[in-house]
Scaffold this motif. Structure first.
Motif, mmCIF file in Angstrom:
data_model
loop_
_atom_site.group_PDB
_atom_site.id
_atom_site.type_symbol
_atom_site.label_atom_id
_atom_site.label_comp_id
_atom_site.label_asym_id
_atom_site.label_seq_id
_atom_site.Cartn_x
_atom_site.Cartn_y
_atom_site.Cartn_z
ATOM 1 N N PRO A 99 0.814 -1.227 0.000
ATOM 2 C CA PRO A 99 0.000 0.000 0.000
ATOM 3 C C PRO A 99 0.844 1.272 0.000
ATOM 4 O O PRO A 99 0.486 2.268 -0.629
ATOM 5 C CB PRO A 99 -0.813 -0.123 1.296
ATOM 6 N N GLY A 100 1.972 1.240 0.679
ATOM 7 C CA GLY A 100 2.797 2.431 0.748
ATOM 8 C C GLY A 100 3.692 2.640 -0.457
ATOM 9 O O GLY A 100 4.306 3.696 -0.620
ATOM 10 N N ASN A 101 3.772 1.641 -1.318
ATOM 11 C CA ASN A 101 4.623 1.737 -2.514
ATOM 12 C C ASN A 101 3.912 1.062 -3.680
ATOM 13 O O ASN A 101 4.460 0.198 -4.355
ATOM 14 C CB ASN A 101 5.977 1.081 -2.232
ATOM 15 N N PHE A 102 2.687 1.531 -3.914
ATOM 16 C CA PHE A 102 1.847 0.878 -4.923
ATOM 17 C C PHE A 102 2.227 1.315 -6.332
ATOM 18 O O PHE A 102 2.595 2.457 -6.576
ATOM 19 C CB PHE A 102 0.371 1.216 -4.676
ATOM 20 N N GLU A 103 2.139 0.366 -7.252
ATOM 21 C CA GLU A 103 2.274 0.686 -8.672
ATOM 22 C C GLU A 103 1.453 -0.331 -9.464
ATOM 23 O O GLU A 103 1.050 -1.376 -8.928
ATOM 24 C CB GLU A 103 3.733 0.665 -9.115
ATOM 25 N N THR A 104 1.223 -0.051 -10.712
ATOM 26 C CA THR A 104 0.402 -0.941 -11.525
ATOM 27 C C THR A 104 1.168 -2.207 -11.872
ATOM 28 O O THR A 104 2.402 -2.216 -11.937
ATOM 29 C CB THR A 104 -0.029 -0.256 -12.831
ATOM 30 N N THR A 105 0.419 -3.264 -12.093
ATOM 31 C CA THR A 105 1.019 -4.524 -12.521
ATOM 32 C C THR A 105 1.765 -4.335 -13.835
ATOM 33 O O THR A 105 2.844 -4.908 -14.035
ATOM 34 C CB THR A 105 -0.068 -5.599 -12.678
ATOM 35 N N LEU B 204 0.995 -6.413 2.720
ATOM 36 C CA LEU B 204 1.072 -5.206 3.531
ATOM 37 C C LEU B 204 2.492 -4.664 3.615
ATOM 38 O O LEU B 204 2.701 -3.458 3.696
ATOM 39 C CB LEU B 204 0.530 -5.482 4.936
ATOM 40 N N THR B 205 3.492 -5.566 3.647
ATOM 41 C CA THR B 205 4.897 -5.149 3.674
ATOM 42 C C THR B 205 5.684 -6.016 2.705
ATOM 43 O O THR B 205 5.251 -7.120 2.337
ATOM 44 C CB THR B 205 5.519 -5.292 5.078
ATOM 45 N N GLU B 206 6.858 -5.528 2.320
ATOM 46 C CA GLU B 206 7.694 -6.294 1.403
ATOM 47 C C GLU B 206 8.176 -7.582 2.055
ATOM 48 O O GLU B 206 8.175 -8.643 1.419
ATOM 49 C CB GLU B 206 8.885 -5.447 0.952
#
Length: 284
Positions: free
Chosen positions: A197-203, A230-232
């Motif tokens: 969520p904090g580092n979202f980008e498109t597929t 939620l986290t890497e």
């Protein structure tokens, strides 16, 4: 000749690591394995009589116990040498006295092995926050790749390998390291980007970076995946669990001191918390 270094404390996880290291002999035509054991020097609980620090081995009983421990470890190491005397790989042992982390680190710097294989119980809670595990610290500082082992792991059973990255840095050294792993294991490789969520980008954007990395470095037998979590750290562990991976491969930045305390390391967190073997290598 491929040199493999195995820090060894005679625990069950250390035996798992040694078994894995010896199993690599079936994949490498020429391999040498060095088992390295550090005995911590006992110190007094009070300050020294000169006020300059801690007194090593303050009483006679401790000295006797310490000398007996040294002789016991020497005997156990000789027994290991006898066990692997007629193997199809070179095998040797080394014993030194001192701090475990410092001793292992200095031995790695001196021997310059191609790979370190070590057992790990991980660290959690307050221990992880304050000092981390010795394995975690070796992962952070070792100049060569490190494989951490937590259970019985057969090299020939490595069929699924996860390489987790953001693929933003198309580094030649990283690609070469991954190809080296591919040469060791006859496995399906999964290149995965963890979307949070904090580092979202498109597929589409994530897949494009993976494809660019694969094409530039001419990788074969690769499956590209995007995984939401939620986290890497949790995403890497969860993805590996979902596909029942046999190994996780990651890079670590190797930061130390204040910068490490501020930024932390996803690779070291995964090493601590994953039940699966983790292959880490430090990038510049």
């Amino acid at each position: 000749m491929i040199s493999v270094f195995v820090p060894f404390d005679f625990s069950q996880t250390a035996h798992y690591a040694l078994n894995f290291a010896t199993g690599l002999a079936g994949n490498y035509p020429k391999i040498s394995i060095t088992v390295f054991h550090v005995i911590e020097v006992p110190v007094a609980s009070g300050m020294s009589t000169m006020g300059g620090g801690l007194d090593p081995m303050p009483d006679f009983e401790n000295q006797i116990f310490f000398m007996e421990l040294i002789e016991t470890r020497k005997k156990q190491l000789r027994e290991l040498e006898e066990t692997y005397h007629n193997s199809n790989f070179e095998f040797s042992t080394k014993l030194i006295l001192g701090n475990v982390f410092k001793g292992i680190s200095e031995a790695i710097q001196e021997a310059k092995p191609d790979l370190v294989v070590m057992g790990s119980k991980g660290a959690s809670g307050l221990e992880e926050v304050i000092i981390g595990s010795n394995t975690e610290k070796i992962v952070r500082t070792a100049p060569c790749p490190v494989i951490t082992i937590k259970g019985e792991t057969q090299v020939q059973d490595m069929k699924k390998v996860v390489f987790a990255s953001d693929f933003r840095d198309s580094d030649d050294e990283v690609a070469a390291r991954i190809k080296r792993i591919q040469s060791v294991f006859d496995a399906q490789f999964y290149f995965v980007v963890i979307n949070t969520p904090g580092n979202f980008e498109t597929t589409r954007d994530s897949m494009a970076r993976i494809r660019t990395f694969v094409q530039k470095h001419k990788f074969d037998n690769i499956k590209a995946e995007i995984y939401n979590s939620l986290t890497e750290e949790s995403g890497i562990i969860e993805f590996a669990e979902d596909i029942d991976a046999d190994l996780i491969a990651m890079t670590t930045h190797g930061r130390t001191g204040l910068l490490h305390l501020i930024t932390g390391s996803i690779a070291e967190d995964v090493v601590n918390h994953s039940k699966r073997p983790v292959w880490t290598f430090k990038t510049k």
